[in-house]
Motif scaffolding. Structure first.
Motif, short mmCIF file in Angstrom:
data_model
loop_
_atom_site.label_atom_id
_atom_site.label_comp_id
_atom_site.label_asym_id
_atom_site.label_seq_id
_atom_site.Cartn_x
_atom_site.Cartn_y
_atom_site.Cartn_z
N ALA A 1 76.36 63.44 78.69
CA ALA A 1 76.67 63.00 80.05
C ALA A 1 75.41 62.98 80.87
N ASP A 2 75.41 62.11 81.85
CA ASP A 2 74.29 62.02 82.78
C ASP A 2 74.48 63.05 83.89
N ARG A 3 73.96 62.74 85.09
CA ARG A 3 74.01 63.75 86.15
C ARG A 3 75.43 64.23 86.41
N PHE A 4 76.40 63.30 86.40
CA PHE A 4 77.81 63.70 86.54
C PHE A 4 78.59 63.20 85.34
N ASN A 5 79.40 64.07 84.76
CA ASN A 5 80.24 63.60 83.66
C ASN A 5 81.53 62.99 84.22
N ALA A 6 82.35 62.43 83.33
CA ALA A 6 83.51 61.68 83.80
C ALA A 6 84.45 62.55 84.63
N GLY A 7 84.58 63.82 84.26
CA GLY A 7 85.44 64.72 85.03
C GLY A 7 84.94 64.87 86.45
N GLN A 8 83.63 65.07 86.57
CA GLN A 8 83.06 65.23 87.91
C GLN A 8 83.13 63.93 88.70
N ASP B 1 71.40 77.17 84.78
CA ASP B 1 70.73 77.60 83.55
C ASP B 1 70.47 76.38 82.67
N TYR B 2 69.33 76.41 82.01
CA TYR B 2 68.93 75.30 81.16
C TYR B 2 69.98 75.00 80.09
N ASN B 3 70.51 76.05 79.47
CA ASN B 3 71.50 75.85 78.41
C ASN B 3 72.78 75.21 78.94
N TRP B 4 73.19 75.62 80.14
CA TRP B 4 74.39 75.03 80.74
C TRP B 4 74.14 73.54 81.00
N ALA B 5 72.99 73.26 81.57
CA ALA B 5 72.67 71.88 81.91
C ALA B 5 72.61 71.01 80.65
N ARG B 6 72.00 71.55 79.59
CA ARG B 6 71.88 70.77 78.35
C ARG B 6 73.25 70.49 77.74
N ALA B 7 74.16 71.47 77.84
CA ALA B 7 75.49 71.30 77.26
C ALA B 7 76.29 70.25 78.03
N HIS B 8 76.23 70.32 79.36
CA HIS B 8 77.13 69.47 80.14
C HIS B 8 76.48 68.19 80.62
N HIS B 9 75.17 68.17 80.69
CA HIS B 9 74.51 67.00 81.26
C HIS B 9 73.25 66.68 80.48
N SER B 10 73.44 66.48 79.15
CA SER B 10 72.28 66.34 78.26
C SER B 10 71.34 65.22 78.72
N LEU B 11 71.90 64.07 79.08
CA LEU B 11 71.03 62.94 79.44
C LEU B 11 70.28 63.20 80.73
N TRP B 12 70.98 63.84 81.66
CA TRP B 12 70.35 64.16 82.95
C TRP B 12 69.17 65.10 82.73
N VAL B 13 69.35 66.14 81.87
CA VAL B 13 68.28 67.10 81.62
C VAL B 13 67.08 66.37 81.03
N GLU B 14 67.33 65.49 80.05
CA GLU B 14 66.22 64.75 79.44
C GLU B 14 65.43 64.00 80.50
#
Ligand code: HEM
Ligand code: SF4
Ligand code: SF4
Lengths: 341, 198
Positions: free
Chosen positions: A226-233, A308-321
């Protein structure tokens, strides 16, 4: 107020009615043969009221005072609005709010708090800046007060009035109404700002379809990208912006009664306002759940703004990249890795 | 106990507004509020009728049903009254009322309409009968004095009848019998789910 005056009344009315009263009442229906006076036009109150009820119409006339609403002689559909307010809205609101609470309790018992995979990394990344957070909390806090004071208007007389008695309840409801009216302004402002801040990242795209297919990763483990916001958000965003926008628009029709619309419009505005409000409250309960006790690490996004970096990577992988690439590119080109000299 | 109602014989009403004036004066109703008004339907066309209308003191009153603070009560004579000290001026009673009876002292900036005011059937309010406090908030309490509402008493053509529903209905029926026509009891179907068939 009491009236020990039946005889007085009867006597006065007999005087008013004159000698006709001596005709026995019971035989009258048999004699009934109204003469039609064509020039006067034969109309029937009962028939007109029945027709107005069936068609949802107002019987309107001409009036000699400035208040044009007073020209509405009979508006039978007020009864339908009453039915909506007392029965329909009660059911929709009750089911939406209590049903959502029950679902969340069941979900919590079944799934528990969703933990960060691999635990917190200890490194954080900025997710929302102070302006985004301030706007979020302005909108959220006014929403809660609007919701509570609104629900009090709909349900207070059944739930709180018996507990606190009429005086205290009326006083509290009056204060709630004032709060509801005035806090509508920061709430509506917050919705507009939210829209402008986040619309860019909330346009639905193909990623959302894949995210939804994967159930958002809530059921099972792997996290769909997901990017900055996933479909749920994104759904929460659109519910807030569209729902909040319509609730605010209908609310402002109500705050300025009869300024923009007539009786039927006011009733419709209250219907729209009430239904959307209780549906939004249900959606926000879900939003609050997932942002607090429902998921480890989620609250920080709106708390400190650092996740947290791990949270962000799990939920918003593309955004973190993207954030990482952006961070790298802003480093001055002359900078050298430590120890390169 | 009586079941108090209003009945306006529209075939007699000449739109003189004596009832409106009587009400305003008797109850010191403030400027901008009309507890009673006269509406003319089909003005200038066949079927023109003028009807004096105020709160009908409905059976199972819609205003009472929707009021968020539940401030309405019904007297032993079935007169629908309300407690202004509990009213928050939300306007819901006006949306629910079939007859546009509830009135508000202010037009409403940001929802501030003031306390709702409406026809009390000249029966005052919850304060002690005929006290100063009652008069200031609600107007006269003629019922406590054994008198009928002044609007009906002052009606120049005796079109507007007030009193026990059965009695005024029978008076009306006899009039229709005698003169041979009558447009019926305006609002009765809506307020009492009943009509005065002749
Ligand atoms: C944003 C601007 C808003 C405005 C201008 C507004 C205005 C109003 C007004 C004027 C009323 C009529 C009652 C009264 O006069 O006190 C009302 C009722 C109500 N409002 Fe709002 N409101 C707004 C937002 C909200 C929000 C965000 C919610 C819920 C989350 C909400 C929930 C309700 C509810 C449940 C009622 C009662 C409906 C009923 O019982 O028929 N309102 N609102
Ligand atoms: S006429 Fe209107 S204000 Fe009077 S009792 Fe009926 S609903 Fe209530
Ligand atoms: S305006 Fe007053 S009397 Fe009417 S419904 Fe609202 S609180 Fe009740």
């Amino acid at each position: 107020m009491r009236a020990p005056l039946r005889f007085v009344l009867a006597a006065m009315l007999m005087l008013a009615a004159g000698p006709v009263l001596v005709v026995p009442v019971l035989v009258l229906p048999v004699l009934a043969q109204p003469v039609t006076d064509a020039a006067r036009g034969n109309i029937s109150a009962s028939e007109m009221e029945l027709q107005a009820t069936l068609r949802g119409d107002i019987i309107r006339g001409r009036i000699t005072i400035p208040d044009s609403r007073a020209a509405n002689l009979i508006q039978p559909e007020g009864r339908e609005w009453r039915e909506f307010h007392n029965v329909t809205l009660g059911w929709i609101g009750g089911i939406a709010v209590l049903g959502m609470l029950a679902l969340l309790v069941i979900f919590y018992l079944a799934r528990g708090k969703i933990r960060m995979e691999g635990g917190p990394s200890g490194r954080t990344i900025q997710r929302f800046n102070w302006f985004e957070r301030a706007n979020h909390w302005m909108t959220a806090s006014t929403f809660i007060i609007l919701a509570l004071s609104g629900l009090n208007i709909t349900f207070g007389r059944y739930l709180l009035l018996p507990l606190f008695g009429p005086e205290i309840f009326a006083e509290a409801t009056q204060l709630g109404k004032i709060a509801h009216n005035y806090l509508s302004f920061p709430f509506a402002l917050g919705i507009v700002v939210m829209f402008l801040l986040w619309i860019r990242d909330n346009i639905p795209n193909a990623l959302d379809v894949a995210w939804l297919r994967a159930g958002g990763g809530i059921i099972g483990h792997g996290h769909p990208p997901a990017d900055r916001f996933n479909a749920g958000q994104k759904m929460i965003f659109w519910i807030t912006v569209l729902g909040g926008g319509l609730v605010a628009a209908s609310g402002y029709l109500l705050i300025f009664p009869f300024f923009f619309t007539g009786m039927q419009g006011m009733q419709l505005a209250l219907i729209v306002h009430g239904i959307l409000a209780v549906l939004m409250i249900a959606a926000m309960l879900g939003h609050i759940y997932i942002g607090t006790i429902g998921m480890e690490g989620a609250f920080d996004a709106m708390g400190t703004g650092q996740v947290d970096y791990n949270w962000a990577r799990a939920h918003h992988s593309l955004w973190v990249e993207k954030e990482v690439v952006r961070a790298r590119s802003t480093i001055d080109g002359t900078a050298k890795p430590a120890g390169a000299d | 106990m009586a079941r108090m109602k209003f009945l306006c014989d529209a075939d007699r009403c000449i739109e003189c507004n004596a009832c409106v004036t009587a009400c305003k004066n008797e109850n010191e109703v403030p400027w901008g509020i009309n507890r009673r008004r006269v509406v003319t339907i089909n003005d200038g066309r066949p079927g023109e009728r003028s009807i004096s209308m105020a709160c009908m003191h409905c059976t199972d009153a819609p205003c009472a049903a929707v009021c968020p603070t539940s401030c309405f009560y019904t007297t032993a004579d079935a007169i629908v009254l309300h407690d202004k000290d509990l009213c928050i001026g939300c306007g819901y009673c006006f949306y629910a009322c079939p007859f546009g009876a509830p009135q508000y002292p202010r037009v409403g900036n940001f929802g501030g309409r003031g306390k709702m005011d409406k026809c009390t059937y000249c029966a005052g309010g919850p304060q002690a009968d005929n006290s100063q406090a009652e008069y200031i908030q609600y107007g006269a309490n003629r019922i406590a004095e054994g008198k009928l509402p002044l609007c009906a008493e002052m009606c120049s053509t005796k079109a507007l009848l007030a009193g026990d529903g059965d009695i005024i209905a029978s008076i009306y029926r006899e009039r229709v019998q005698k003169r041979g026509y009558g447009s019926g009891a305006w609002g009765w179907r809506t307020a009492y789910r009943q009509d005065v068939s002749v």
